[in-house]
Motif scaffolding. Structure first.
Motif, PDB file in Angstrom:
ATOM      1  N   ASN A  89      30.757  -6.261 -90.712  1.00  0.00           N
ATOM      2  CA  ASN A  89      31.380  -7.581 -90.859  1.00  0.00           C
ATOM      3  C   ASN A  89      30.379  -8.727 -90.777  1.00  0.00           C
ATOM      4  OD1 ASN A  89      33.582  -9.774 -90.277  1.00  0.00           O
ATOM      5  ND2 ASN A  89      32.231  -9.782 -88.475  1.00  0.00           N
ATOM      6  N   SER A 139      33.196 -10.518-100.172  1.00  0.00           N
ATOM      7  CA  SER A 139      33.982 -11.740-100.373  1.00  0.00           C
ATOM      8  C   SER A 139      34.478 -11.808-101.814  1.00  0.00           C
ATOM      9  CB  SER A 139      33.107 -12.964-100.095  1.00  0.00           C
ATOM     10  OG  SER A 139      33.800 -14.138-100.465  1.00  0.00           O
ATOM     11  N   PRO A 227      38.208 -10.592 -96.809  1.00  0.00           N
ATOM     12  CA  PRO A 227      39.234 -10.864 -95.797  1.00  0.00           C
ATOM     13  C   PRO A 227      40.180 -11.985 -96.205  1.00  0.00           C
ATOM     14  CG  PRO A 227      37.131 -11.827 -95.138  1.00  0.00           C
ATOM     15  CD  PRO A 227      36.878 -11.094 -96.426  1.00  0.00           C
ATOM     16  N   VAL A 230      39.380 -17.624 -94.426  1.00  0.00           N
ATOM     17  CA  VAL A 230      39.796 -17.477 -93.025  1.00  0.00           C
ATOM     18  C   VAL A 230      39.209 -18.593 -92.157  1.00  0.00           C
ATOM     19  CG1 VAL A 230      39.793 -15.903 -91.060  1.00  0.00           C
ATOM     20  CG2 VAL A 230      39.839 -14.965 -93.376  1.00  0.00           C
TER      21      VAL A 230
HETATM   22  P1  NDP Z   1      31.511 -16.425 -88.420  1.00  0.00           P
HETATM   23  O1  NDP Z   1      30.389 -17.336 -88.730  1.00  0.00           O
HETATM   24  O2  NDP Z   1      32.654 -16.906 -87.608  1.00  0.00           O
HETATM   25  O3  NDP Z   1      30.978 -15.075 -87.739  1.00  0.00           O
HETATM   26  C1  NDP Z   1      29.871 -14.409 -88.267  1.00  0.00           C
HETATM   27  C2  NDP Z   1      29.466 -13.319 -87.304  1.00  0.00           C
HETATM   28  O4  NDP Z   1      28.312 -12.647 -87.848  1.00  0.00           O
HETATM   29  C3  NDP Z   1      29.038 -13.876 -85.944  1.00  0.00           C
HETATM   30  O5  NDP Z   1      29.397 -12.975 -84.932  1.00  0.00           O
HETATM   31  C4  NDP Z   1      27.522 -13.950 -86.075  1.00  0.00           C
HETATM   32  O6  NDP Z   1      26.813 -13.925 -84.840  1.00  0.00           O
HETATM   33  C5  NDP Z   1      27.299 -12.673 -86.867  1.00  0.00           C
HETATM   34  N1  NDP Z   1      25.950 -12.609 -87.400  1.00  0.00           N
HETATM   35  C6  NDP Z   1      25.313 -13.471 -88.231  1.00  0.00           C
HETATM   36  N2  NDP Z   1      24.052 -13.075 -88.437  1.00  0.00           N
HETATM   37  C7  NDP Z   1      23.885 -11.919 -87.730  1.00  0.00           C
HETATM   38  C8  NDP Z   1      22.809 -11.035 -87.532  1.00  0.00           C
HETATM   39  N3  NDP Z   1      21.612 -11.224 -88.092  1.00  0.00           N
HETATM   40  N4  NDP Z   1      22.994  -9.946 -86.747  1.00  0.00           N
HETATM   41  C9  NDP Z   1      24.192  -9.717 -86.167  1.00  0.00           C
HETATM   42  N5  NDP Z   1      25.243 -10.542 -86.296  1.00  0.00           N
HETATM   43  C10 NDP Z   1      25.087 -11.627 -87.069  1.00  0.00           C
HETATM   44  O7  NDP Z   1      32.019 -15.913 -89.844  1.00  0.00           O
HETATM   45  P2  NDP Z   1      33.346 -15.147 -90.308  1.00  0.00           P
HETATM   46  O8  NDP Z   1      33.991 -14.480 -89.157  1.00  0.00           O
HETATM   47  O9  NDP Z   1      34.112 -16.081 -91.154  1.00  0.00           O
HETATM   48  O10 NDP Z   1      32.715 -14.066 -91.282  1.00  0.00           O
HETATM   49  C11 NDP Z   1      32.741 -12.667 -91.062  1.00  0.00           C
HETATM   50  C12 NDP Z   1      32.470 -11.976 -92.394  1.00  0.00           C
HETATM   51  O11 NDP Z   1      33.488 -12.303 -93.331  1.00  0.00           O
HETATM   52  C13 NDP Z   1      31.150 -12.432 -93.039  1.00  0.00           C
HETATM   53  O12 NDP Z   1      30.514 -11.314 -93.624  1.00  0.00           O
HETATM   54  C14 NDP Z   1      31.600 -13.420 -94.095  1.00  0.00           C
HETATM   55  O13 NDP Z   1      30.677 -13.540 -95.138  1.00  0.00           O
HETATM   56  C15 NDP Z   1      32.906 -12.780 -94.536  1.00  0.00           C
HETATM   57  N6  NDP Z   1      33.840 -13.672 -95.217  1.00  0.00           N
HETATM   58  C16 NDP Z   1      34.391 -14.740 -94.548  1.00  0.00           C
HETATM   59  C17 NDP Z   1      35.304 -15.543 -95.181  1.00  0.00           C
HETATM   60  C18 NDP Z   1      35.978 -16.680 -94.493  1.00  0.00           C
HETATM   61  O14 NDP Z   1      36.773 -17.385 -95.130  1.00  0.00           O
HETATM   62  N7  NDP Z   1      35.737 -16.918 -93.202  1.00  0.00           N
HETATM   63  C19 NDP Z   1      35.686 -15.324 -96.595  1.00  0.00           C
HETATM   64  C20 NDP Z   1      35.079 -14.152 -97.182  1.00  0.00           C
HETATM   65  C21 NDP Z   1      34.196 -13.372 -96.504  1.00  0.00           C
HETATM   66  P3  NDP Z   1      26.364 -15.291 -84.081  1.00  0.00           P
HETATM   67  O15 NDP Z   1      27.587 -15.798 -83.364  1.00  0.00           O
HETATM   68  O16 NDP Z   1      25.280 -14.817 -83.168  1.00  0.00           O
HETATM   69  O17 NDP Z   1      25.893 -16.237 -85.149  1.00  0.00           O
END
Ligand code: NDP
Length: 276
Positions: A89, A139, A227, A230
Motif C-alpha cells: 500500500n 491508482s 482504492p 480517498v
Molecule cells: P498517505 O499519504 O495517507 O499514506 C501513505 C503511507 O505510505 C504512509 O504510511 C507513509 O508513511 C507510507 N510511505 C511513504 N513512503 C514510504 C516509504 N518509503 N516506506 C514505507 N512507507 C512509506 O496516502 P494514502 O493512504 O492516500 O495512500 C495509500 C496508497 O493508496 C498509496 O499507494 C497511494 O498512491 C494510493 N492511492 C491513494 C488514493 C487516494 O485518493 N488517497 C487514490 C489512489 C491510490 P509516512 O507516514 O512515514 O510518510
C-alpha cells in the motif's frame, strides 16, 4: 501448519491503517503485521488499534531501503515460515503546488512507488505460501496516464509479453527524460505519480504471469487495485471516500477465497476488473 500472516506496507495512517483495521474486522485467521518506516508512528498506530480491541504487531519497513525489506523477509521466514497476504500500500505523491523541479519529483516518486514496491516484492514474494494473495495498491490515475502516453508507449505497456526487465528500463527512461525536460517530447505523460502507477499496474500483470508460470498449482492470486479517491493526507479532505471505504477493494482482493481463480494480474477498482 504454521500460523497465517498478513503484511500491510505504509500502514501507520491513511488507507494502509484502514486496511489493517478492516483485515482485523474481517477476522483474518492469522497475525496481521502493520509496517511503517517510522517506528514511533508505527507503534502509535498499533497502540490505537489495540485500544480498539484489535491484535496487531508492528514491524519496520522502509520501501526505499532494500535492507529493511530483507530484514522483514528474514523475520517472516523465521517466525511464520512463509507469507499468506501481502498488501503493498505504501506510496507517495508530491502536492500539486510542490516547487521541486519535475525531474526531481519523477526520481523521488519513482523510487518509492515503483522501485520500492518492486524491492519489497523481490524480498517477500519468494515466501508466498499456496493460496497467498498479493495486492499492489496502484491508482485509476495509472489508466489516465496510460491514455496520454504516445501510441508506441501504450503498446509497450499493454504488451502481455513485456518483461520485468523491460518495464524497469522504461521506468528509468521516464526519469531520465523528466530530468532532461523532454519527457513529453518522448511520448511520456506529464505526471510523475501517474507514470509510477503505470509501473505498479504493469508490474502486477507481469508478476501474476510469472506466478502462473512458476507456481501454477499453488492458487496464488496477485492484483493491482485502485482504492478510489480517498480522504487521506495524500488526497486531502475533499476526496469522496473515507479510508475505510478505500480499504474495501484491497480487502476484497486480499481475502479472495481459497479455490478462486480470478481476478489475477488485473487492475481492480470498486471490486471490478478494469480494462487496461
Ligand atoms: P498517505 O499519504 O495517507 O499514506 C501513505 C503511507 O505510505 C504512509 O504510511 C507513509 O508513511 C507510507 N510511505 C511513504 N513512503 C514510504 C516509504 N518509503 N516506506 C514505507 N512507507 C512509506 O496516502 P494514502 O493512504 O492516500 O495512500 C495509500 C496508497 O493508496 C498509496 O499507494 C497511494 O498512491 C494510493 N492511492 C491513494 C488514493 C487516494 O485518493 N488517497 C487514490 C489512489 C491510490 P509516512 O507516514 O512515514 O510518510
Amino acid at each position: 501448519m504454521s500460523k497465517k500472516v498478513a503484511v500491510v506496507t505504509g500502514a501507520n495512517k491513511g488507507i494502509g491503517l484502514a486496511i489493517v483495521r478492516e483485515l482485523c474486522k474481517a477476522k483474518f485467521t492469522g497475525d496481521v503485521i502493520l509496517t511503517a518506516r517510522n517506528e514511533k508512528l508505527g507503534n502509535e498506530a498499533v497502540k490505537m488499534l489495540k485500544s480498539e480491541g484489535f491484535e496487531v504487531a508492528y514491524h519496520h519497513l522502509d520501501l526505499c531501503d532494500q535492507g529493511s525489506a530483507k530484514q522483514l523477509s528474514n523475520f517472516l521466514q523465521k517466525t511464520y515460515g512463509g507469507l499468506d497476504v501481502l498488501i503493498n500500500n505504501a506510496g507517495m505523491a508530491f502536492k500539486n503546488d510542490a516547487t521541486e523541479p519535475f525531474g526531481e519529483q519523477a526520481e523521488v516518486t519513482m523510487r518509492t512507488n515503483f522501485w520500492g514496491t518492486l524491492w519489497v516484492c523481490h524480498a517477500l514474494l519468494p515466501l508466498l505460501r499456496p493460496n497467498a494473495r498479493v495486492v499492489n495498491v496502484s491508482s485509476f490515475v495509472s489508466k489516465k496516464a496510460l491514455d496520454t502516453c504516445s501510441p508506441q508507449l501504450q503498446a509497450k505497456f499493454r504488451d502481455t509479453e513485456l518483461s520485468e526487465e523491460e518495464l524497469c528500463l522504461l521506468m528509468g527512461q521516464f526519469v531520465i527524460a523528466a530530468q532532461q525536460g523532454n519527457h513529453q517530447a518522448q511520448g511520456w505523460p506529464n505526471t510523475a505519480y501517474g507514470t509510477t502507477k503505470i509501473g505498479v499496474t504493469v508490474l502486477s500483470r507481469i508478476q501474476a504471469h510469472i506466478l502462473t508460470k512458476t507456481r501454477a498449482a499453488d492458487g496464488i492470486l496477485l492484483n493491482a487495485c485502485c482504492p478510489g479517491w480517498v480522504r487521506t493526507d495524500m488526497a486531502g479532505p475533499k476526496a469522496l471516500k473515507s479510508p475505510e471505504e478505500g480499504a474495501q477493494t484491497p480487502i476484497y482482493l486480499a481475502l479472495l477465497p481459497e479455490g478462486a481463480k480470478e481476478p489475477h494480474g488485473q487492475l481492480v477498482w470498486d471490486k471490478t476488473v478494469q480494462e487496461w
